[in-house]
Design an enzyme around this catalytic site. Structure first.
Site, PDB file in Angstrom:
ATOM      1  N   CYS A   1     -57.673 -11.119 -72.015  1.00 24.41           N
ATOM      2  CA  CYS A   1     -56.896 -10.774 -70.833  1.00 24.41           C
ATOM      3  C   CYS A   1     -55.839 -11.847 -70.633  1.00 24.41           C
ATOM      4  CB  CYS A   1     -57.838 -10.687 -69.623  1.00 24.41           C
ATOM      5  SG  CYS A   1     -56.986 -10.113 -68.158  1.00 24.41           S
TER       6      CYS A   1
ATOM      7  N   CYS B   1     -58.339  -3.159 -67.627  1.00 22.39           N
ATOM      8  CA  CYS B   1     -57.656  -4.434 -67.401  1.00 22.39           C
ATOM      9  C   CYS B   1     -58.021  -5.063 -66.058  1.00 22.39           C
ATOM     10  CB  CYS B   1     -56.152  -4.310 -67.520  1.00 22.39           C
ATOM     11  SG  CYS B   1     -55.412  -5.953 -67.615  1.00 22.39           S
TER      12      CYS B   1
END
Ligand code: UQ1
Length: 443
Positions: free
Chosen positions: A371, A193
């Protein structure tokens, strides 16, 4: 079933223990055989096991994972920002793994791809016809001297959303800010991430603005030469940073934390041998990450960095056609996110099914990743892109701007989708909706 209902249905600790000891200890200690072995019970492992557990029949899928809990890690940023609680982010492992599969609560210590077998820490040997490796990526808090001491000290101002051990510290650090620097770092290593280290900086800046705390400088210090990999969203994020008065420093790497003095030492990556010290009141660290040792040490299976060496299209191992990989443990050159795992699931399902039937895998993964870049309490840029960092947006509006709808998508919709659909093998990313919403014109 609603999320709260699901939570209230959780078994009592006793019941969990009994059921766990049944599945873990009545299983044979020495030798197991299975059609499909899944190593790792995270997002990728659990979801792919769910697809095959009932199809292949009772205990013909074996999952090996030592963890008690399965975390929805994508919620950690929201916990850091005080928008969710830690106990909303996990479920007992036995509740998420498919019932038709055999769970070995153990750790794989050796893989022998020539013999089609793995050995576990407790000494069991598991033979497989096919194997999916889904071991994830590990955090290494020890690479930066002083970091662990800082994280363990409750009043130090050092925190990290990356671990369930420390994520609950973050919101307290934000609330206590009243002057000086709040520093957010991104390390010089591959990470999962890649948006998370800066999301929490924007959330903090928003908190400070809403609470009138003007004496705090928010700094985002990243080892990368760019603010974000995909140019479209990088342009948006530079504007967000400017608007929220987050100072972005590129090419700087955190090398030491001095918790006693509340100082962070950085190395400049553009000017070799140059280091500088910054004082902080709050320091949010994204730690170094490293490939899982069981893969990294296995030269048959890994690349030179230590990731599982699979074809970036088919997800099949480059040397062993009966081995596939998914998620953070692999060499796939895309961002390591839960959404990327979702995108890989459909390709893996088609290719693994082909392989199980003796056919050649033909489905190709395009590198889809997403994201949700939360930029404050009520705003989010929903980045979605492929291997070439070209946008692959689901919705028929520009996702490069901050939106409240995307914030609620991330905060309220995704956890339900993850626990109720994806982990049960029923979500393969939003690709199908993208095609519908773009009337079949998009990629
Ligand atoms: C996604 O598919 C997914 O998997 C459940 C997530 O959880 C990790 C996500 O955060 C995102 C953003 C997606 C992509 C889905 C949409 C609708 C953009």
């Amino acid at each position: 079933m609603s999320f709260w209902k699901t939570l209230s249905c959780l078994k009592s600790p006793c019941e969990i223990l009994n059921r766990r000891s049944l599945s873990a200890s009545t299983a044979l200690r020495d030798q197991h055989n299975c059609r499909l072995l899944v190593v790792g019970g995270g997002a990728g492992g659990c979801s792919i096991a769910a697809k095959y557990a009932s199809k292949l029949g009772k205990n013909r899928v074996i999952i090996i994972d030592p963890a008690d809990r399965h975390y929805y890690q994508a919620m950690f940023t929201m916990i850091g920002g005080g928008m969710k609680k830690l106990n909303q982010s996990y479920k007992p492992m036995e509740d998420v793994l498919p019932k038709q599969a055999l769970w070995l609560k153990d750790k794989v210590t050796e893989i022998d791809p020539k013999k089609n077998e793995v050995t576990t820490e407790k000494g069991d040997i598991v033979q497989y016809d096919y194997m999916v490796v889904a071991t994830g990526i590990e955090l290494d808090f020890t690479k930066i001297p002083g970091l662990l001491e800082g994280l363990k000290d409750h009043r130090s101002g050092v925190c990290s959303n990356y671990s369930p051990l420390y994520v609950t510290k973050t919101y307290g650090c934000i609330q206590r800010l009243d002057s000086g620097n709040a520093i957010f770092t991104y390390p010089n290593s591959p990470v999962k991430c890649a948006g998370a280290p800066q999301k929490i900086a924007y959330i903090t800046a928003d908190y400070l603005q809403r609470n009138g705390r003007r004496n705090v400088n928010v700094l985002y210090n990243t080892a990368l030469p760019v603010i974000f990999k995909a140019p479209k969203y990088a342009t948006s994020l530079w504007k967000v940073a400017e608007k929220k008065r987050v100072k972005v420093n590129l090419n700087v790497d955190l090398v030491e934390v001095r918790p006693d003095k509340k100082q962070a030492v950085f190395k400049s990556l553009s000017k070799p041998d140059e280091t500088f010290v910054q004082e902080y009141q709050m320091l949010h660290v994204c730690p170094h990450h490293c490939p899982t040792p069981v893969i990294a040490k296995n030269k048959e299976l890994s690349d030179s960095v230590g990731f599982l060496n699979i074809d970036k299209g088919t997800l099949q191992h480059i040397k062993y056609p009966n081995i596939f990989g998914i998620g953070d443990c692999t060499t796939l050159p895309t961002s390591k996110t839960g959404a990327a795992v979702a995108g890989q699931l459909g390709v893996l399902r088609r290719n693994l099914s082909a392989a199980l039937e003796g056919k050649t895998p033909t489905a190709i993964y395009d590198g889809y990743t997403s994201c949700p870049l939360v930029t404050g309490y009520g705003s989010c840029i929903m980045a979605e892109f492929d291997y070439d960092t070209n946008p692959l947006e689901t919705f028929p509006f520009d996702q490069g701007v901050e939106r409240r709808t995307m914030f609620h998508m991330k905060k309220d919709v995704m956890p339900i989708l993850y626990f109720n659909l994806m982990l049960r093998g029923l979500w393969e990313g939003p690709g199908i909706f993208r095609k519908i919403m773009h009337f079949g014109f998009s990629k």
